[in-house]
Design an enzyme around this catalytic site. Structure first.
Site, short mmCIF file in Angstrom:
data_model
loop_
_atom_site.label_atom_id
_atom_site.label_comp_id
_atom_site.label_asym_id
_atom_site.label_seq_id
_atom_site.Cartn_x
_atom_site.Cartn_y
_atom_site.Cartn_z
N LYS A 1 0.70 -1.08 0.04
CA LYS A 1 0.12 0.04 0.12
C LYS A 1 0.94 1.22 -0.04
O LYS A 1 2.12 1.32 0.24
CB LYS A 1 -1.00 -0.28 1.22
CG LYS A 1 -1.87 -1.23 1.31
CD LYS A 1 -2.87 -1.40 -0.06
CE LYS A 1 -3.59 -2.58 -0.32
NZ LYS A 1 -4.53 -3.30 0.42
C1 LIG Z 1 -5.38 -4.45 0.81
C2 LIG Z 1 -7.08 -4.31 1.28
C3 LIG Z 1 -7.67 -4.58 2.19
C4 LIG Z 1 -6.99 -5.27 3.31
O1 LIG Z 1 -6.00 -4.50 3.99
P1 LIG Z 1 -5.26 -5.31 5.22
O2 LIG Z 1 -4.25 -4.25 5.83
O3 LIG Z 1 -4.12 -6.44 4.46
O4 LIG Z 1 -5.73 -5.96 5.96
C5 LIG Z 1 -8.71 -4.31 2.07
N1 LIG Z 1 -9.41 -3.86 1.05
C6 LIG Z 1 -9.00 -3.51 0.08
C7 LIG Z 1 -9.70 -2.79 -1.09
C8 LIG Z 1 -7.59 -3.75 -0.01
O5 LIG Z 1 -6.84 -3.50 -1.21
#
Ligand SMILES: *Cc1c(COP(=O)(O)O)cnc(C)c1O
Length: 393
Positions: A190
């Protein structure tokens, strides 16, 4: 950008995390001072996050999945309640509903930017609908005015999945200050990464306090002190909670990364502009278009193969892989997974999601890409389209 024939070969991963000496020093300091789990660094990161986004309350947790789960609990969503989510999202958006026995109601998305289609939300509403989870796909922002309008009429809570949307803006408002709850992800790929991590922002002070308690076993020290004279060991458990807290090692990393967000976003914006310049000029590709009222975090760069190009997405991805370029697909629509087969969902009910899924791939767009790498990816994509479509004749 000048399009030269690609003679060199490179290895470009789909994503590379941006970290530098500042990150290493910040984590080293935490290890040296010895307080590894949630503590002063986590609270400082929360304050910095509120300062950056303008959110009233920021609560750090160990993932966006945890953030979504706690937001649903705080919103009072219960077993048997229905929650509307887009069909095009990561599975986490849906799986948190299973944690509480709520029912995911899948909604189709807009062709332009893959965000949930407000017109289609209306037909998903029943008397059991309690909430909607708009996902700010790729860094675009959902049509929040329309979603608010629907939510107000039907008394729904808005929990934003902003895993892709740091920093994104909707009509000059920063994501994190819009819905009732906003959930961010600091997963490895991210825009801000602590390896694993997440943040909830909310305007609601009461909900924020409850989430703070729920993220760490439901424990409250203040509650105990209110009623009895305890030592430092004393605490009360207000309700059964979860083990969802962030650690100070993660928070130290996060605080450093937060300071770089604008700079890193600018770099992704620049990469996207270079890609756009090449791909918009080519009839092989169909642009993914963010609405004018959005300023995107550019978490993803989506390339879509034109319908009449005859290009096969899977073959296209293989060719890029052979050229050393890592790609991904965002997303396999939820109704295609075995885990959702019990809901009797048919791809025919989600024509836009199907259309998008069949022709989309995500290209590398990490901040440290060099100009050579950007150019190589763009040129290779164009040449691959020419090669594959030529081979059909
Ligand atoms: C990455 C992601 C999540 C989950 O995030 P985590 O921190 O790994 O739990 C949820 N929704 C979307 C759209 C994502 O891309």
């Amino acid at each position: 950008m000048v399009m030269e024939p690609v003679s060199r070969s490179m290895k470009i991963p789909f994503h590379k995390v941006h970290t530098g000496d500042e990150e290493i020093n910040a984590v080293t300091e935490v290890i040296k001072n010895g307080w590894l789990t949630m503590g002063p660094k986590t609270f400082a990161f929360e304050r910095a996050f509120s300062d950056y986004t303008g959110a009233r309350n920021s609560i750090a947790v160990n993932s966006c999945t945890a953030a979504l789960h706690l937001s649903l609990v705080a919103a009072g969503v219960c077993a048997g309640d229905e929650v509307i989510i887009p069909a095009m999202t990561f599975v986490a958006t849906a799986e948190v509903l299973a944690y509480i026995g709520a029912i995911p109601v899948l909604c189709d998305v807009k062709k332009s930017d893959v965000t949930i289609d407000p017109d289609k939300i209306i037909s998903c509403i029943t008397p059991r609908t309690k909430a909607v989870i708009p996902v700010h796909y790729g860094g675009s922002v959902c049509d929040m005015d329309s979603i608010f309008h629907i939510a107000q009429k039907h008394n729904l809570t808005i929990i934003e999945d902003a895993a892709h949307a740091l920093p994104s803006y909707y009509k000059n408002r920063m994501v994190g200050t819009i819905g009732h709850y906003t959930c961010f992800s600091f997963y490895a790929t991210k825009t801000l990464s602590t390896g694993e991590g997440g943040m909830i922002t909310t305007d609601d002070d009461y909900a924020a306090e409850r989430i703070r308690i729920l993220r760490l076993h439901g424990i409250s020290r203040e509650a105990w002190n209110r009623y009895a004279e305890g030592g430092q060991w004393a605490y009360d458990v207000l309700e059964t909670g979860y083990k969802y807290n962030m650690t100070d090692t993660q928070a130290a990393l996060g605080s450093v990364q937060l300071q770089k967000q604008d700079k890193l976003c600018e770099k992704r914006e620049n990469i996207a502009a270079k890609y756009d310049y090449v791909f918009h000029a080519s009839s092989y590709f169909l642009p993914y278009k963010v609405p004018d009222y959005v300023r995107s975090a550019h978490h993803l760069y989506i390339l879509r193969l034109a319908e009449d190009s005859g290009l096969d997405r899977d073959m296209f991805i293989n060719e890029l892989r052979n050229a050393g370029i890592g790609t991904s697909v965002h997303y396999i629509p939820l109704y295609r997974f075995t885990a959702f087969s019990g809901y009797n969902l048919s791809p025919a009910d989600f024509p836009v999601s199907e259309w998008i899924f069949k022709r989309s791939l995500s290209l590398p767009i990490f901040p440290d890409m060099t100009d050579d790498e950007i150019e190589y990816v763009a040129a290779t994509a164009v040449q691959t389209a020419e090669k594959l479509s030529g081979s059909r004749i």
